[in-house]
Design a protein around this motif. Structure first.
Motif, PDB file in Angstrom:
ATOM      1  N   ARG A  69       0.824  -1.212   0.000  1.00  0.00           N
ATOM      2  CA  ARG A  69       0.000   0.000   0.000  1.00  0.00           C
ATOM      3  C   ARG A  69       0.853   1.255   0.000  1.00  0.00           C
ATOM      4  O   ARG A  69       0.602   2.191  -0.783  1.00  0.00           O
ATOM      5  N   ASP A  73       1.054   3.948  -2.964  1.00  0.00           N
ATOM      6  CA  ASP A  73       0.683   5.334  -2.680  1.00  0.00           C
ATOM      7  C   ASP A  73       1.732   6.295  -3.242  1.00  0.00           C
ATOM      8  O   ASP A  73       1.397   7.313  -3.864  1.00  0.00           O
ATOM      9  N   LEU A  76       1.686   6.236  -7.170  1.00  0.00           N
ATOM     10  CA  LEU A  76       0.506   6.841  -7.774  1.00  0.00           C
ATOM     11  C   LEU A  76       0.295   8.293  -7.361  1.00  0.00           C
ATOM     12  O   LEU A  76      -0.637   8.943  -7.858  1.00  0.00           O
ATOM     13  N   ASP A  77       1.126   8.798  -6.461  1.00  0.00           N
ATOM     14  CA  ASP A  77       0.918  10.134  -5.909  1.00  0.00           C
ATOM     15  C   ASP A  77       0.834  11.186  -7.009  1.00  0.00           C
ATOM     16  O   ASP A  77       1.649  11.227  -7.935  1.00  0.00           O
ATOM     17  N   TYR A  81      -5.443   8.066  -9.657  1.00  0.00           N
ATOM     18  CA  TYR A  81      -5.664   6.763  -9.038  1.00  0.00           C
ATOM     19  C   TYR A  81      -4.932   6.668  -7.706  1.00  0.00           C
ATOM     20  O   TYR A  81      -3.947   7.373  -7.458  1.00  0.00           O
ATOM     21  N   ALA A  82      -5.435   5.784  -6.842  1.00  0.00           N
ATOM     22  CA  ALA A  82      -4.849   5.590  -5.524  1.00  0.00           C
ATOM     23  C   ALA A  82      -4.958   4.125  -5.132  1.00  0.00           C
ATOM     24  O   ALA A  82      -5.697   3.345  -5.739  1.00  0.00           O
ATOM     25  N   CYS A  83      -4.221   3.756  -4.090  1.00  0.00           N
ATOM     26  CA  CYS A  83      -4.302   2.410  -3.527  1.00  0.00           C
ATOM     27  C   CYS A  83      -5.295   2.432  -2.365  1.00  0.00           C
ATOM     28  O   CYS A  83      -5.218   3.292  -1.490  1.00  0.00           O
ATOM     29  N   HIS A  84      -6.227   1.496  -2.369  1.00  0.00           N
ATOM     30  CA  HIS A  84      -7.275   1.431  -1.354  1.00  0.00           C
ATOM     31  C   HIS A  84      -7.166   0.125  -0.556  1.00  0.00           C
ATOM     32  O   HIS A  84      -6.740  -0.900  -1.089  1.00  0.00           O
ATOM     33  N   VAL A 102      -6.141  -0.941  -6.716  1.00  0.00           N
ATOM     34  CA  VAL A 102      -5.961   0.354  -7.353  1.00  0.00           C
ATOM     35  C   VAL A 102      -7.250   0.727  -8.071  1.00  0.00           C
ATOM     36  O   VAL A 102      -7.779  -0.045  -8.878  1.00  0.00           O
ATOM     37  N   GLU A 105      -8.894   7.675  -7.218  1.00  0.00           N
ATOM     38  CA  GLU A 105      -8.751   8.215  -5.866  1.00  0.00           C
ATOM     39  C   GLU A 105     -10.107   8.642  -5.314  1.00  0.00           C
ATOM     40  O   GLU A 105     -10.410   8.398  -4.148  1.00  0.00           O
TER      41      GLU A 105
END
Length: 215
Positions: A69, A73, A76-77, A81-84, A102, A105
Motif C-alpha cells: 500500500r 501510494d 501513484l501520488d 488513481y490511488a491504492c485502497h 488500485v 482516488e
C-alpha cells in the motif's frame, strides 16, 4: 467459516434466514451479507455462491500488505488513481475485500447502487497476500483468482509466502468467460515483477515488499 447458500448457520436469526428463502440465491446471500454483524477483527465476503467469514491477517500478512500500500501510494501520488484498503469491491451481488486495490482516488462516482463498496469495473489492479492455512490459500489461489477474472479486473497480483520459498504471481488479460487469465507470470521472492499496464504500469514488486527468497 463458510456459510453455503443452502445452509443455515446456527447464529443466523429468523429474520436473516428469510433472506435465503428467495427465488434468486445471489440476492438472498447479498441481503444476508448486508445484515451480518461480525465480531471485531472479522470480515465477510461473498465468493462463488458462499459467504466466507475470515479473521484479519497475521502480523507478517499485514507487514507485506502495508508495504504494498505504501509503495503504491508513492507510485501513484499526484495522479487520479490511488491504492485502497478495507473497502468492499462489488460485482453482481458478490463482495470481496482485497488486501489492496488500485482504483480512482475519488471513488464516489464508482460506488454500487447501495453504496456498499466500489464497483469492480473501476478497479484496475487487485492484490492479495496469502494467509496460512489451506482454506485461506485456496480462497486466494483458486476462488478469488476465478472471481477476479469473471469480473474482468485487468490484473491480479498474488503475494504468497506459502508457495515454495515464497512467490509472486501476476495474472493479466482476464477471460471472464473462462473464469481464468490468459497470461500468468510467477517468480520466486527475490525476483522483480513489473505491472505491465494500467495506472500502476511500471510499479515493481521486489524484495523491498516481499523480502528475499527463502531457503
Amino acid at each position: 467459516m463458510t456459510a453455503l447458500a443452502h445452509e443455515r448457520p446456527e447464529t443466523m436469526s429468523e429474520a436473516q434466514a428469510e433472506f435465503l428463502n428467495v427465488s434468486d440465491p445471489d440476492e438472498g446471500l447479498w441481503q444476508l451479507w448486508k445484515a451480518m454483524e461480525l465480531p471485531e477483527g472479522y470480515r465477510a465476503e461473498i465468493i462463488e455462491g458462499a459467504i466466507e467469514v475470515s479473521p484479519t491477517g497475521r502480523r507478517s500478512h499485514g507487514l507485506i500488505a502495508n508495504r504494498v500500500r505504501r509503495a503504491l501510494d508513492k507510485f501513484l501520488d499526484g495522479g487520479e488513481y490511488a491504492c485502497h484498503q478495507d473497502v468492499n469491491v462489488i460485482y453482481r451481488r458478490k463482495a470481496w475485500i482485497p488486501d489492496a486495490f488500485v482504483a480512482p482516488e475519488d471513488t464516489e462516482p464508482f460506488g454500487d447502487e447501495e453504496d456498499m463498496g466500489v464497483r469492480a469495473g473501476a478497479v484496475k489492479l487487485v492484490i492479495e497476500v496469502v494467509s496460512p492455512g489451506k482454506a485461506n490459500q485456496d480462497r486466494d489461489r483458486i476462488r478469488k483468482r476465478r472471481e477476479y477474472a469473471r469480473a474482468g479486473i485487468p490484473a491480479y497480483l498474488l503475494i504468497d509466502d506459502y508457495d515454495g520459498q515464497g512467490a509472486v504471481t501476476l495474472f493479466t488479460n482476464p477471460r471472464p468467460d473462462k473464469a481464468d487469465w490468459e497470461d500468468i507470470h510467477r517468480v520466486p521472492y527475490g525476483t522483480e515483477v513489473t505491472i505491465p499496464e494500467g495506472p500502476a504500469k511500471g510499479f515493481v514488486i521486489g524484495e523491498a515488499i516481499t523480502g528475499p527468497k527463502r531457503g
